[in-house]
Design an enzyme around this catalytic site. Sequence first.
Site, PDB file in Angstrom:
ATOM      1  N   ASP A 171       0.826  -1.207   0.000  1.00 12.40           N
ATOM      2  CA  ASP A 171       0.000   0.000   0.000  1.00 12.40           C
ATOM      3  C   ASP A 171       0.859   1.255   0.000  1.00 12.40           C
ATOM      4  O   ASP A 171       1.408   1.649   1.032  1.00 12.40           O
ATOM      5  CB  ASP A 171      -0.917  -0.022   1.224  1.00 12.40           C
ATOM      6  CG  ASP A 171      -1.924   1.115   1.201  1.00 12.40           C
ATOM      7  OD1 ASP A 171      -2.018   1.818   0.182  1.00 12.40           O
ATOM      8  OD2 ASP A 171      -2.624   1.304   2.215  1.00 12.40           O
ATOM      9  N   ASP A 391      -1.473   5.318  -6.434  1.00 10.07           N
ATOM     10  CA  ASP A 391      -1.741   4.447  -5.294  1.00 10.07           C
ATOM     11  C   ASP A 391      -1.783   2.989  -5.737  1.00 10.07           C
ATOM     12  O   ASP A 391      -2.573   2.624  -6.613  1.00 10.07           O
ATOM     13  CB  ASP A 391      -3.076   4.848  -4.663  1.00 10.07           C
ATOM     14  CG  ASP A 391      -3.435   3.998  -3.456  1.00 10.07           C
ATOM     15  OD1 ASP A 391      -2.518   3.493  -2.790  1.00 10.07           O
ATOM     16  OD2 ASP A 391      -4.634   3.841  -3.185  1.00 10.07           O
TER      17      ASP A 391
END
Length: 521
Positions: A171, A391
């Site tokens: 992440d 992301d």
Amino acid sequence: MSTKLSTIVLGLIFFTATPFFGDCRTLSEKHDHNSSSLNGFNFQDSMRFSSVSSSTSNHCGFSSTDHDPDKDQTGEPVKLQIETTRTKHSVVDLKIQDLTRIQTLHARVKKSQNEKVQKQTTSVLSPVRAPDVSPGQLVATLESGMTLGSGEYFMDVLVGTPPKHFSLILDTGSDLNWLQCLPCHDCFHQNGAFYNPKTSASFKNISCNDPRCSLISSPDPQPQCESDNQSCPYFYWYGDRSNTTGDFAVETFTVNLTTTEGRSSEYKVENMMFGCGHWNRGLFNGASGLLGLGRGPLSFSSQLQSLYGHSFSYCLVDRNSDTNVTSKLIFGEDKNLLNHPNLNFTTLVNEKETFYYVQIKSILVGGEALESIPEETWRISSDGTGGTIIDSGTTLTYFAEPAYEIIKNKFAEKVKHKYPVFRDFPVLDPCFNVSDVEGNKNKNNFHLPELGIAFQDGAVWNFPAENTFIWLSEDLVCLAILGAPKSSFSIIGNYQQQNFHILYDTKRSRLGFAPTKCNLL
């Protein structure tokens, strides 16, 4: 319309007509005071996640804690591999996960505006001890989460003494590393056993009086610290629907180190700060927790900078590749990437935030710049709205309104003359019915416009059609882009990042990207 298309649509309409969220009980379990300072606290629960699946789930959709804590978990720290299958995951589930994540990320930006933690980090952080040999590259195993019902990518990590294997979500939009941790009072389903601190000789709680405790958000109200024996509680809030709560601690992480001399060996990274989560809720299907690669000081990449420097890169293979297709995640300088003839860089902006922001100037559809998108759509405001982040934890790409409406209309305009628009799909828009097109079984026969992003500094990121559109069946292809609220920001997701070698260089504050056949790395 073909029967196959009708079946898909009917199934999705039925799914979306079903209530997704429901009420759950408030967490009120008592926690052993010897192992946690959370005793007696009630935590506001998240809403129900119906998509978290487990044969032992409770009425809130989270699994019970009947795992064997001593179950053997071993793994070899090898060169990072990404494995994908041809399993088709529900686009509805991916959209639900993504939209939840967007709310999460935006809420965290808003919260961080008043977060005093970020002002105190440099004075209390002690870097991880560097090895005696010259640092080079760190490598690990990475795989697609599609087989587990997740649109994210998982990284294999060895944790504890003796080391045990855990699979964590990769992440770049987060800075806290955390594991589901026994005793697990309210946890989601994961593959394998929960992490058990009692079986690790290197686990140690961080005291509530320790300066490092100021790095992490505490439960509200913050419990009073009465002694050095009392652990530091944390409450990491991802938004209305995802959070992890437990004890802030340190542990030994084992990584594979490739030195500049070319030698490879295991290296034990001691005192890695992480969250030992006893209450964990969210759409983390199958994973044991989360590995943060954000710009914050608590992230895995930030804590290991003394080992590999200030850059890391990854290359995500096509999701439809065979299961034996692999690629790499590399911590440290990659000379092959830096020498890539088509490597481009754009500037990372807004350095104070955890996220990796880039500054968009315009969007290109089939090479045509969309001048009608208001310039302020791409600006980062003082309250955290606007702007664009890249992301790895979000699947599709999301553009804030009104940009999305303009972009999708331009795609529809360019494609509808070749393939009929299919308007009954309730998730993605626009979609195109290609069932009557000759040779439709070969995607190379189609001529679809490509997405391009032009950045303020002059760099341009062009995405091929296979990264711009998603195939739901042989008969249906849809734009793999969705809209985000005007008050949010835009996100470049991992679907668009496939088959690009992407470099995060925090020292020079730049993002690099090069088209690459990731399976050949």
